[in-house]
Design a protein around this motif. Structure first.
Motif, short mmCIF file in Angstrom:
data_model
loop_
_atom_site.label_atom_id
_atom_site.label_comp_id
_atom_site.label_asym_id
_atom_site.label_seq_id
_atom_site.Cartn_x
_atom_site.Cartn_y
_atom_site.Cartn_z
N VAL A 173 40.18 44.29 39.63
CA VAL A 173 39.67 42.94 39.81
C VAL A 173 38.14 42.98 39.77
O VAL A 173 37.52 43.78 40.47
N CYS A 176 44.48 43.37 48.66
CA CYS A 176 44.11 43.92 47.35
C CYS A 176 43.80 45.40 47.50
O CYS A 176 42.73 45.77 47.99
N GLY A 219 38.04 47.06 43.13
CA GLY A 219 37.37 45.78 42.99
C GLY A 219 35.89 45.96 42.73
O GLY A 219 35.26 46.88 43.28
N ALA A 221 40.94 34.80 40.88
CA ALA A 221 41.34 36.12 40.40
C ALA A 221 41.82 36.98 41.56
O ALA A 221 42.81 37.72 41.44
N ILE A 222 41.15 36.87 42.70
CA ILE A 222 41.57 37.62 43.88
C ILE A 222 42.92 37.11 44.39
O ILE A 222 43.80 37.90 44.74
N GLY A 267 44.30 43.52 34.31
CA GLY A 267 43.26 43.19 35.28
C GLY A 267 42.99 41.69 35.30
O GLY A 267 43.46 40.94 34.44
N VAL A 268 42.23 41.26 36.28
CA VAL A 268 41.78 39.88 36.37
C VAL A 268 40.30 39.86 36.69
O VAL A 268 39.77 40.80 37.30
N THR A 308 34.68 40.24 39.83
CA THR A 308 34.24 38.86 40.01
C THR A 308 32.74 38.74 39.79
O THR A 308 31.98 39.68 40.00
N ALA A 351 45.55 38.52 42.15
CA ALA A 351 45.80 39.95 42.37
C ALA A 351 46.62 40.19 43.64
O ALA A 351 47.37 41.17 43.72
N ILE A 399 48.68 43.85 38.76
CA ILE A 399 47.25 43.87 38.47
C ILE A 399 46.62 45.13 39.04
O ILE A 399 46.79 45.45 40.22
#
Length: 269
Positions: free
Chosen positions: A146, A165, A169, A129-130, A118-119, A148, A133, A143
């Motif tokens: 995600v 993505c 999320g 991070a997006i 993951g990020v 944030t 991904a 990935i």
């Protein structure tokens, strides 16, 4: 708040059961931090992107918290200047994941599952991070989740990358954020997200509320470190990655219910 969600929030806001080891990504050519559980095989891993002008040390307790719950976390310290490259920071997040899966960690009693990656990130780091991904790279890390904190727009645009993505999320925004307001960046990214997505607004959180300690950038950016924001963010990110990367479905109620100070925002029309 539902009783189950309240209980899980309390549980996951506390340190996890794993002793934590700290390392230096510079040993493999990428400046930054890596925090891991003391042992474990087939662990999930998360690469974390710092905010504008922020060193990774401003998120150390968050990274340590995730590691204490069995997640390997790597935080590159690259592109921390005022003219940072968002594209290159996103690439470094992917490189950090490659390091976690391809380099021997600890004393050999640690390994990362390349199917559990993951990020995450704060502000610009969230936007990067997006971008990470959404990168189309058949040979790179795949990935799977995600998250944030106060995501900020990037260039290339994180909101455009969000349309590619398809993984889950989670976006946490600050209700008092004057730098990356929820009504702009986080909502736009959430509306564009191609996969299952959730936006929560922490009404009292400022832009720097997600950071830790003091830093000279507090003179330029709004807000300051806030323990209540830390507590909620740590619990939600821990639940999110445990569910989506480690398969710990017992923590799903925390992701499906409102919690005090972090209500789920209505789904986009």
């Amino acid at each position: 708040m539902a009783p189950k969600a309240k209980h899980l929030l309390e549980e996951l806001s506390r340190k996890g059961p794993h002793p934590v080891l700290r390392g230096d990504l510079a040993l493999v050519g990428l400046p930054g931090l890596v925090l891991t559980p003391a042992s474990g095989l087939g662990l999930p891993a998360v690469a974390f992107g710092h905010g504008w002008l922020q060193p990774p040390t401003r998120y150390r307790e968050l990274l340590r918290h995730l590691a204490s719950w069995g997640i390997v976390v790597a935080a590159p310290a690259t592109h921390a200047g005022p003219l940072a490259s968002h594209r290159l920071l996103a690439a470094d997040l992917r490189t950090a994941l490659d390091v976690c899966t391809g380099v021997r960690l600890g004393d050999g009693n640690l390994s990362v599952d390349p199917a559990r990656l993951g990020v995450a990130g704060h502000a610009i780091g969230g936007g990067c991070a997006i971008l990470a991904a959404a990168m189309d790279d058949d040979t790179g890390p795949k990935i799977k989740a995600v998250a944030t904190l106060a995501p900020a727009e990037t260039k290339p645009y994180a909101s455009e990358a969000a349309t590619r993505c398809t993984m889950p999320g989670l976006h946490l925004a600050g209700g008092r954020d004057l730098v990356a307001p929820a009504s702009g960046n986080a909502e736009r990214i959430t509306h564009a997200w191609a996969g299952p997505v959730q936006l929560r607004v922490l009404p009292k959180a400022t832009h720097l509320g997600f950071t830790e300690g003091r830093h000279w950038s507090n003179l330029l950016l709004h807000g300051k470190a806030d323990p209540a924001t830390h507590r909620t963010a740590r619990a939600l990110l821990t639940a999110f990655f445990l569910v989506h990367l480690a398969g710990r479905t017992e923590y799903e109620p925390l992701l499906t219910e409102d919690v005090k100070g972090a209500a789920i925002q209505p789904a986009p029309a």
